[in-house]
Design a protein around this motif. Structure first.
Motif: not given
Length: 118
Positions: A16, A66, A82, A85, A89, A116
């Motif tokens: 996150s 999400r 967020m 992930l 993303d 990510v």
């Protein structure tokens, strides 16, 4: 006018991040705020938007469930939380402001990188 994004970084899949966008130089509470993102080689796309009074939000299908957009008009700041992930993303995330009454004016921040990856 300034929009300054922060909170980006490197995170593992499933992790996150919370992005913030601090605004100044305009009447923040009268503007619709949005988050966009742009991945390498792709066009900039809308991620989420929130109305001036937080009464309405909209999300791209790819982030529904999400991501959560929110704002604090007392702090002139908009956020996006967020979660879960995914590598897809990964992008530069931008904050945008436009008047709630419409018109051609819009302001953009310089963006913050979100990566990510494991």
């Amino acid at each position: 006018v300034q929009l300054v994004e922060s909170g980006g970084g490197l995170v593992q899949p499933g992790g996150s991040l919370r992005l913030s966008c601090a605004a100044s130089g305009f009447t923040f509470s009268r503007f619709v705020m949005s988050w966009y993102r742009q991945a390498p080689g792709k066009e900039r796309e809308l991620v989420a938007a929130i109305s001036s009074d937080s009464g309405s939000t909209t999300y791209d299908d790819s982030v529904k469930g999400r991501f959560t957009i929110s704002r604090d008009n007392a702090k002139n700041t908009v956020y996006v939380q967020m979660n879960s992930l995914k590598p897809e993303d990964t992008a530069v995330y931008y904050c945008k402001a436009r008047p709630g009454t419409g018109g051609p004016i819009s302001y953009w921040g310089r963006g913050t990188q979100v990566t990510v990856s494991s």
